[in-house]
Design an enzyme around this catalytic site. Structure first.
Site, short mmCIF file in Angstrom:
data_model
loop_
_atom_site.label_atom_id
_atom_site.label_comp_id
_atom_site.label_asym_id
_atom_site.label_seq_id
_atom_site.Cartn_x
_atom_site.Cartn_y
_atom_site.Cartn_z
N THR A 163 1.49 4.62 3.66
CA THR A 163 0.06 4.48 3.89
C THR A 163 -0.71 5.70 3.41
OG1 THR A 163 0.54 3.14 5.85
CG2 THR A 163 -1.66 4.08 5.68
N GLN A 198 -0.88 -1.89 4.74
CA GLN A 198 -1.96 -0.93 4.95
C GLN A 198 -2.49 -0.48 3.60
OE1 GLN A 198 1.14 -0.65 6.20
NE2 GLN A 198 1.14 -0.04 8.33
N ASP A 221 -6.59 0.22 7.93
CA ASP A 221 -6.55 1.65 7.58
C ASP A 221 -7.52 1.99 6.43
OD1 ASP A 221 -4.64 1.80 9.50
OD2 ASP A 221 -2.97 2.22 8.18
N ASP A 242 -7.35 -0.46 12.91
CA ASP A 242 -7.33 1.01 12.82
C ASP A 242 -8.13 1.48 11.60
OD1 ASP A 242 -5.52 0.64 14.87
OD2 ASP A 242 -3.76 1.13 13.67
N ARG A 306 -7.19 2.82 19.65
CA ARG A 306 -5.87 2.83 20.27
C ARG A 306 -5.21 4.16 20.01
NH1 ARG A 306 -1.62 -1.02 17.34
NH2 ARG A 306 -2.03 -0.52 15.16
#
Length: 389
Positions: A163, A198, A221, A242, A306
């Site tokens: 990622t 991602q 991401d 995220d 998170r």
């Protein structure tokens, strides 16, 4: 050559497929008119056309029967001459000025220059992966508006060995500025749980970076806010899972945060997205995300954050949230031991998603005194550097 054509075909497929692209992402790409006019010069110019000539933009002369010169509406006497403090490079896909790619302009910046290099980027989508190394400090990417100028690529965690390396743009230098430009990752939008999908639009890993009026487009991401002190103002940030993550210390002011997670039917308790995943790993790390006067909406049923790492620190203040925020608001990465160490705070937020009555027990409803350190640029020591910009 083949892989470039494949990329272009993939991008056209993404752009044309409204089943893959939902909401703002699709309308954003549609605003880049005459897609063919953007892509075809890219293919022809990508064959080693990276030479540059300073101060004397070459204007292409129209061939016989060619009614217009594409450079005619280009500003005259551009780029401006150097000053004691600035140098201006100019990027235009059609060859109307110094460079045809953003990366070739970055490569031409002097190492560790004390001057600011303004890389002026003309309208269009620049299909390239751009890296600004640590040695190229004090660079500005100046676009013509976040809906008309973009850098796009389509790497994923799978295609780039992780990622962290998937970013369409990766910035490792200090004092980077971007204005009025978008950063896009146009890889296919993953389903929750997909492995290796991602796809980062930008990774910002230098200190003292500023983004004004920029767009960030991706799914999982999108924005790797990796490390350093960063300031985001009037930006549009879109993603699903995220979509703002990393371990930087960043202030987001007046930004639009748009979830593109799949819509969830009323009454279903499924969670299919999260705005933030802040990566603070110990109490000694001076990092965190602060969102002030932002608007949070879109689709899905999502968390505000998170706890990617145990000391994750995020505050939402004076921010409007729609009902896509799940009532518990946050998630401890399903590790209750993190509840003692994470810092998740909310302060005077509004909208259906801001109701704190069912919030997870570790979430803090901040009072004025607790909120104050997060509310302005002092959070990122802006008094020491931000006003210089």
């Amino acid at each position: 050559m083949g892989h470039k054509l494949n990329l272009v075909v993939a991008i056209i497929a993404v752009v044309l497929s409204s089943t893959v692209i939902i909401g703002p992402y699709h309308s954003f790409v549609k605003q880049f008119k005459e897609l063919g006019a953007i892509i075809i010069p890219y293919i022809s110019s990508s064959q080693g056309h990276h030479h540059h000539h300073h101060h004397h933009p070459q204007r292409k002369h129209p061939s016989k029967g060619d009614p217009i010169n594409i450079c005619d509406d280009f500003p005259p006497d551009f780029p401006p001459p150097d000053t004691n403090t600035t140098t201006t490079f100019c990027v235009d896909r059609n060859g109307c000025c110094n460079f045809t790619t953003v990366q070739s302009a970055v490569d031409a910046v002097a190492n560790f220059s004390q001057k600011r290099t303004i890389i002026w980027i003309n309208s269009g989508i620049y299909f390239e992966k751009v890296m600004v190394p640590r040695t190229k400090q004090n660079i500005t990417f100046q676009g013509q508006g976040y809906t008309s100028t973009a850098i796009a690529w389509n790497d994923t965690a799978n295609s780039s060995n992780g990622t962290f390396y998937s970013g369409s743009v990766q910035v490792f230098s200090n004092n980077f500025i971007a204005k009025n430009i978008s950063f896009m990752n146009v890889a296919p939008i993953p389903r929750p749980g997909d492995v290796g999908a991602q796809a980062v639009a930008i990774r910002i890993a230098g200190d003292q970076a500023v983004f004004w009026g920029c767009g960030f487009f991706g799914a999982q991401d999108t924005l790797h806010d990796d490390r350093g002190r960063h300031y985001f103002k009037d930006c549009y940030i879109q993603g699903s899972i995220d979509f703002i993550f990393g371990n930087a210390k960043s202030l987001y002011e007046n930004c639009q945060l748009i979830s593109m997670a799949s819509p969830v039917a009323p009454g279903l308790r499924v969670i299919n997205g999260a705005v933030t995943a802040h990566g603070r790993a110990s109490k000694d790390e001076n990092s965190g995300f602060a969102f002030v006067n932002c608007n949070l909406g879109g689709t899905g049923r999502i968390w505000l954050g998170r706890a990617w790492r145990p000391f994750s620190r995020v505050v939402f203040a004076l921010t409007s949230m729609t009902d896509i925020i799940a009532p518990e608001g946050w998630n401890d990465f399903n590790d209750p031991t993190r509840d003692q160490t994470i810092f998740y705070g909310e302060y005077n937020c509004s909208g259906a998603g801001s109701n704190m009555t069912l919030r997870a027990p570790y979430v803090q409803r901040l009072n004025d005194t607790q909120a104050l350190p997060f509310l302005n640029s002092s959070f990122i020591d802006g008094d020491q550097w931000l006003q210089l910009y």
